[in-house]
Every structure is written in C-alpha cells, then in structure tokens.
Design a protein around this motif. Structure first.
Motif, PDB file in Angstrom:
ATOM      1  N   ALA A  73       0.837  -1.199   0.000  1.00  0.00           N
ATOM      2  CA  ALA A  73       0.000   0.000   0.000  1.00  0.00           C
ATOM      3  C   ALA A  73       0.876   1.254   0.000  1.00  0.00           C
ATOM      4  CB  ALA A  73      -0.929  -0.007   1.209  1.00  0.00           C
ATOM      5  N   ALA A  74       1.985   1.184   0.704  1.00  0.00           N
ATOM      6  CA  ALA A  74       2.893   2.336   0.776  1.00  0.00           C
ATOM      7  C   ALA A  74       3.469   2.676  -0.601  1.00  0.00           C
ATOM      8  CB  ALA A  74       4.031   2.042   1.756  1.00  0.00           C
ATOM      9  N   LYS A  75       3.824   1.634  -1.365  1.00  0.00           N
ATOM     10  CA  LYS A  75       4.388   1.876  -2.697  1.00  0.00           C
ATOM     11  C   LYS A  75       3.340   2.418  -3.665  1.00  0.00           C
ATOM     12  CE  LYS A  75       8.343  -1.256  -2.606  1.00  0.00           C
ATOM     13  NZ  LYS A  75       9.007  -2.434  -3.225  1.00  0.00           N
ATOM     14  N   TRP A  81       1.162   9.719  -5.490  1.00  0.00           N
ATOM     15  CA  TRP A  81       1.622  11.078  -5.176  1.00  0.00           C
ATOM     16  C   TRP A  81       2.697  11.535  -6.155  1.00  0.00           C
ATOM     17  CZ3 TRP A  81       0.453  14.541  -0.969  1.00  0.00           C
ATOM     18  CH2 TRP A  81      -0.700  14.161  -0.264  1.00  0.00           C
ATOM     19  N   LYS A  82       3.578  10.640  -6.553  1.00  0.00           N
ATOM     20  CA  LYS A  82       4.598  10.997  -7.542  1.00  0.00           C
ATOM     21  C   LYS A  82       3.954  11.391  -8.874  1.00  0.00           C
ATOM     22  CE  LYS A  82       8.655   8.373  -5.967  1.00  0.00           C
ATOM     23  NZ  LYS A  82       9.589   9.523  -5.974  1.00  0.00           N
ATOM     24  N   LEU A  83       2.915  10.652  -9.260  1.00  0.00           N
ATOM     25  CA  LEU A  83       2.208  10.976 -10.497  1.00  0.00           C
ATOM     26  C   LEU A  83       1.514  12.330 -10.390  1.00  0.00           C
ATOM     27  CD1 LEU A  83       0.749   7.479 -11.418  1.00  0.00           C
ATOM     28  CD2 LEU A  83       2.387   8.799 -12.767  1.00  0.00           C
ATOM     29  N   GLY A  84       0.962  12.631  -9.218  1.00  0.00           N
ATOM     30  CA  GLY A  84       0.369  13.951  -9.017  1.00  0.00           C
ATOM     31  C   GLY A  84       1.384  15.062  -9.253  1.00  0.00           C
ATOM     32  N   GLU A  85       2.577  14.878  -8.704  1.00  0.00           N
ATOM     33  CA  GLU A  85       3.651  15.859  -8.914  1.00  0.00           C
ATOM     34  C   GLU A  85       4.032  15.935 -10.396  1.00  0.00           C
ATOM     35  OE1 GLU A  85       4.835  17.863  -6.757  1.00  0.00           O
ATOM     36  OE2 GLU A  85       4.640  16.992  -4.744  1.00  0.00           O
ATOM     37  N   GLY A 125      -2.996   9.148  -9.321  1.00  0.00           N
ATOM     38  CA  GLY A 125      -2.363  10.428  -9.606  1.00  0.00           C
ATOM     39  C   GLY A 125      -3.053  11.448  -8.714  1.00  0.00           C
ATOM     40  N   GLU A 126      -2.496  11.712  -7.536  1.00  0.00           N
ATOM     41  CA  GLU A 126      -3.207  12.463  -6.502  1.00  0.00           C
ATOM     42  C   GLU A 126      -3.582  13.873  -6.959  1.00  0.00           C
ATOM     43  OE1 GLU A 126      -5.357  13.554  -3.898  1.00  0.00           O
ATOM     44  OE2 GLU A 126      -4.583  11.539  -3.503  1.00  0.00           O
ATOM     45  N   SER A 127      -4.892  14.107  -7.104  1.00  0.00           N
ATOM     46  CA  SER A 127      -5.388  15.382  -7.625  1.00  0.00           C
ATOM     47  C   SER A 127      -5.183  16.543  -6.650  1.00  0.00           C
ATOM     48  CB  SER A 127      -6.862  15.270  -7.983  1.00  0.00           C
ATOM     49  OG  SER A 127      -7.625  14.884  -6.850  1.00  0.00           O
ATOM     50  N   ALA A 128      -5.195  16.259  -5.345  1.00  0.00           N
ATOM     51  CA  ALA A 128      -4.980  17.328  -4.364  1.00  0.00           C
ATOM     52  C   ALA A 128      -3.583  17.929  -4.522  1.00  0.00           C
ATOM     53  CB  ALA A 128      -5.167  16.792  -2.947  1.00  0.00           C
ATOM     54  N   VAL A 129      -2.615  17.086  -4.878  1.00  0.00           N
ATOM     55  CA  VAL A 129      -1.253  17.578  -5.129  1.00  0.00           C
ATOM     56  C   VAL A 129      -1.242  18.515  -6.326  1.00  0.00           C
ATOM     57  CG1 VAL A 129       1.080  16.902  -5.834  1.00  0.00           C
ATOM     58  CG2 VAL A 129      -0.153  15.542  -4.129  1.00  0.00           C
ATOM     59  N   ILE A 130      -1.944  18.133  -7.388  1.00  0.00           N
ATOM     60  CA  ILE A 130      -1.991  18.963  -8.597  1.00  0.00           C
ATOM     61  C   ILE A 130      -2.649  20.303  -8.292  1.00  0.00           C
ATOM     62  CG2 ILE A 130      -2.743  19.045 -11.011  1.00  0.00           C
ATOM     63  CD1 ILE A 130      -3.074  15.950 -10.809  1.00  0.00           C
ATOM     64  N   ALA A 131      -3.786  20.254  -7.589  1.00  0.00           N
ATOM     65  CA  ALA A 131      -4.508  21.477  -7.248  1.00  0.00           C
ATOM     66  C   ALA A 131      -3.660  22.424  -6.409  1.00  0.00           C
ATOM     67  CB  ALA A 131      -5.801  21.120  -6.513  1.00  0.00           C
ATOM     68  N   GLU A 132      -2.925  21.869  -5.467  1.00  0.00           N
ATOM     69  CA  GLU A 132      -2.092  22.697  -4.589  1.00  0.00           C
ATOM     70  C   GLU A 132      -0.900  23.274  -5.343  1.00  0.00           C
ATOM     71  OE1 GLU A 132      -0.676  24.780  -1.423  1.00  0.00           O
ATOM     72  OE2 GLU A 132      -2.638  23.823  -1.653  1.00  0.00           O
ATOM     73  N   ARG A 133      -0.237  22.447  -6.138  1.00  0.00           N
ATOM     74  CA  ARG A 133       0.945  22.933  -6.862  1.00  0.00           C
ATOM     75  C   ARG A 133       0.584  24.030  -7.867  1.00  0.00           C
ATOM     76  NH1 ARG A 133       2.309  20.672  -3.220  1.00  0.00           N
ATOM     77  NH2 ARG A 133       3.659  18.843  -2.980  1.00  0.00           N
ATOM     78  N   LEU A 134      -0.560  23.864  -8.547  1.00  0.00           N
ATOM     79  CA  LEU A 134      -0.943  24.812  -9.598  1.00  0.00           C
ATOM     80  C   LEU A 134      -1.880  25.903  -9.101  1.00  0.00           C
ATOM     81  CD1 LEU A 134      -1.592  22.263 -12.492  1.00  0.00           C
ATOM     82  CD2 LEU A 134       0.479  23.601 -12.070  1.00  0.00           C
ATOM     83  N   GLN A 135      -2.406  25.719  -7.892  1.00  0.00           N
ATOM     84  CA  GLN A 135      -3.390  26.655  -7.344  1.00  0.00           C
ATOM     85  C   GLN A 135      -4.583  26.813  -8.296  1.00  0.00           C
ATOM     86  OE1 GLN A 135      -3.184  28.599  -4.022  1.00  0.00           O
ATOM     87  NE2 GLN A 135      -2.336  26.525  -4.001  1.00  0.00           N
ATOM     88  N   LEU A 136      -5.058  25.652  -8.777  1.00  0.00           N
ATOM     89  CA  LEU A 136      -6.183  25.606  -9.701  1.00  0.00           C
ATOM     90  C   LEU A 136      -7.107  24.452  -9.320  1.00  0.00           C
ATOM     91  CD1 LEU A 136      -4.356  25.989 -13.147  1.00  0.00           C
ATOM     92  CD2 LEU A 136      -5.884  27.688 -12.094  1.00  0.00           C
ATOM     93  N   PRO A 137      -8.399  24.573  -9.631  1.00  0.00           N
ATOM     94  CA  PRO A 137      -9.284  23.431  -9.403  1.00  0.00           C
ATOM     95  C   PRO A 137      -8.950  22.305 -10.387  1.00  0.00           C
ATOM     96  CG  PRO A 137     -10.461  25.197 -10.519  1.00  0.00           C
ATOM     97  CD  PRO A 137      -9.123  25.754 -10.132  1.00  0.00           C
ATOM     98  N   VAL A 138      -9.105  21.074  -9.928  1.00  0.00           N
ATOM     99  CA  VAL A 138      -8.774  19.898 -10.732  1.00  0.00           C
ATOM    100  C   VAL A 138      -9.951  18.923 -10.735  1.00  0.00           C
ATOM    101  CG1 VAL A 138      -7.232  17.908 -10.961  1.00  0.00           C
ATOM    102  CG2 VAL A 138      -6.307  20.113 -10.192  1.00  0.00           C
TER     103      VAL A 138
END
Length: 395
Positions: A73-75, A81-85, A125-138
């Motif tokens: 589960a950890a992997k 999360w890596k995919l989100g980044e 592909g964690e969407s919360a990471v994308i939203a935070e990095r780009l400061q945009l809704p995803v």
C-alpha cells in the motif's frame, strides 16, 4: 440543465486536459479553449499541446502496478503522489511554453486496474497535489461515476468525437490507437445518443511489449521492424478467437486482457511456427489491423447502416501514437479501402493525433465543472447520462 448552469456554461474557459494512457509511456497535455456553441455543440480548440516521457524509474513503477505485480500500500500511495507531482509539472511546463493560463485542469490519471465486468476501475495520480501545486481546481477520477450507473467506464472519448467530428452527410469512424484501440462510429447527422463506441482490442500495447521483449526497444519506431517481417495469418486468426474480441459492445479492455499472458502466448505461437523476431512484430501489428477491421464489419457497419442508410460516404479519422506507425497505418488504409472507407488522421480536421485524448478530457472536465453529463450511455452501456469526476479545489 438549469438556466443558471446554462448561462455559466456558455462562458469560454481555458482547460488543461491531461492524459496518460495504457501504453504508460508518458503524459500528454492539451490546453484548450472550451465553450458552448449552437445546438449544444461545444467547440474545443487546442491552444497548445506537449508530450512528456516518463522517467525510467517512474515508468517501471507504473508498469509494475498496471501489470498486477505485488506492491505494498505504501508503494502504491507513493506512486500516486509521484504521479500527481508529475502531472502538475507537465501542466506547468506546457502553460509556460505556450504562454497560457489555464482556469481548470482535467486529469484522467494512470489506469492501474480496470475490470468492466466486475464494475471496478482505478486511476491514480493524486489530484490534491496537482490542485495545490498549480493553485487551480482539478477534475479527476472520471470513470467510476459511469460504472456506478451500470456502464463500462469506457470509452469516454466519444463525447469529444461527437462534438468535433459529427458530419452532416458522411458517416465517420474515429479510431484512437493508444495502448488499446478504441473506435467511435458516428452515423451522418446523428444525435449523441446514436454514437457507438468501444475498445476493439490491442493497438500499441502488444506491439510495444513484443519490441521490448525481443529487441530491447520501447516501441517500433515508424513501424520499421514490422515492415521487415511477415505477419503469420494463422497466429492472427488464433489470437483473434479470444472471448473479448468476439463479444458485442458495449465493452472495454486493458492490460487485464492484453498484458503479459497474451503476449507470452502470441510469441510462443509465432516461435512454434518458425517466425523470425521481425515476423513476430509484424504479426502483432497485423493482429491490431485485423481486430479493428473485424470490429468494423461486425459491429460498426451494421450500426451505421441502420441509423444513416442514406449517408454519402464513410471515412475514418485516426489519432493516437499508433498513427505514427507507418506499417500499421498502411495496413489499415489498404484493408479499409477495400471496404470503401477512406482513411486519414485527425490532423486533417485540425487536431494533432497525440492531442486528442487529452483534449477529450479537457472537454469532460469543462462539462463536470458546469454540472453537465460527460458519458455517452450508448457507448459505455450506462443506464443514464451522469456527471463525471471529482473536484479538488486549489487556490
């Protein structure tokens, strides 16, 4: 659609569509302008498109997960999360390259499991990471809503196909050659409910796997290796007899049907018949051609004839990475010419072949943002049209 939603929907938005398919070779980003046009048709204009290859380590992790290898589960969480980044970085680079400012991001995610028969699918592909990095809704995770409504969760590209390519007097076939091949059959002047779409079977996935196994290369560049060999007709016939390829639409598939076991069997049959390595690649390529042509004859042509018997012509427009495989394209062009179908690519209609799926998710994200359905029940088998995806708010 309420009058409030309809009013909002008429406003154009710049949406970044992000696609990473079953080939697991990388990420496509298409930044598009999407709005609501006349008669409910949504114009989608690609403003900029970029393709990014996965790094070796990330691709190996994706392939391991998608192939069903044992992972903790950890992997799996780490990979998501890596995919989100990765997705966030790809959108950021594309926006900078074309000097664009997306207002919304729509991410398909990386499929690591899809079982339509059991009604389960998983794109990470964690969407919360994308939203935070780009400061945009995803908008992400598009497929489960359709499956919850009794659908296959795929294909979802038909919504774009109908909006962009439905023709007043011609039947059109929209074929996408990604890891899996999927086709949308649009009768002339049809309503979206009359679109037929399904996964025909393998495209690049099996060809790539054979190339990696036998030549240590990621793919058959321009189809040059297949061009040196000869497809084994009997092997193609045997491999085409599998249950999925004979099943009626709606249907969808992935690595579960055309992964390692399928490739092992294909190679074993070819080697038993005395094939060269080039012959095996040619056979994998010939299998893709054969299954697409067979699907057209069995399913698409009867549907087109029933809905639009007076159509002036039938043409096929091809997109996806496989459109760059000259041997594959030549095989399709020759086979369909014999059936009276003219073959070209979406380039002729102004859409880059590798941008189509990302553009499709830009449209689907726009529809979700406005509370509008994005699935095509006649394609997925869902009981009804539903709003797709989940929203992560950034900014």
């Amino acid at each position: 659609m309420t009058s409030k939603a309809a009013g909002a929907a008429t406003k154009a938005m710049v949406v970044a569509g992000v696609m990473s398919g079953t080939s697991a070779d990388g990420v496509d980003v298409a930044i598009c302008r999407v709005s609501l046009g006349r008669s409910g048709v949504a114009p989608v204009k690609v403003l900029g498109h970029s393709k990014f290859a996965y790094g070796k380590k990330l691709r190996a992790m994706v392939l391991a997960a998608a192939s069903g290898q044992k992972m903790t589960a950890a992997k799996l969480a780490t990979l998501s999360w890596k995919l989100g980044e990765e997705y966030a970085a790809c959108v950021e680079k594309t926006a900078k390259q074309f000097k664009l400012s997306p207002q919304l991001v729509a991410v398909h995610g990386q499929t690591i499991f899809h079982d339509a028969d059991e009604g389960m699918t998983w794109q990470i592909g964690e969407s919360a990471v994308i939203a935070e990095r780009l400061q945009l809704p995803v908008v992400s995770d598009f497929r489960p809503a359709d499956m919850a409504a009794g659908g296959q969760g795929a294909p979802l590209v038909p919504m774009l196909d109908w909006h962009l390519f439905c023709h007043a007097t011609k039947n059109r076939l929209l074929l996408n050659l990604g890891g899996i091949a999927n086709v949308t059959a649009l009768p002339a002047d049809c309503d979206v409910k009359d679109a037929m779409a399904f996964d025909t079977g393998p495209a690049n996935m099996v060809i790539d796997a054979v190339m990696q196994r036998l030549f240590g290369k990621e793919y058959d560049s321009s189809g040059r290796t297949a061009a040196k060999g000869m497809a084994l007709t009997e092997v193609v016939k045997k491999m085409s007899a599998m249950k999925y390829l004979q099943a009626k639409p709606p249907k969808s598939c992935g690595r579960e049907e055309f992964g390692k076991e399928f490739v092992d069997k294909l190679i074993a049959l070819c080697e038993k018949a005395g094939a060269t390595k080039e012959d095996i690649v040619a056979t994998a390529t010939g299998l893709t051609v054969s299954t697409i042509v067979e699907a057209y004859g069995k399913f698409c042509w009867p549907h087109l004839g029933q809905i639009a018997p007076g159509a002036k012509a039938t043409e096929m427009l091809i997109a996806g990475g496989g459109a760059k495989n000259k041997t594959l394209m030549r095989g399709l062009t020759e086979k369909f010419a014999a059936l009276g179908v003219k073959v070209g690519t979406t380039e002729s209609a102004g859409l880059a072949v590798e941008a189509k799926e990302a553009a499709a998710f830009a449209l689907l994200g726009w529809l979700t943002w406005h509370g509008l359905p994005g699935n095509v029940p006649s394609a997925t088998g869902a009981k009804r049209a539903v709003v797709l995806g989940k929203v992560s708010y950034g900014g």
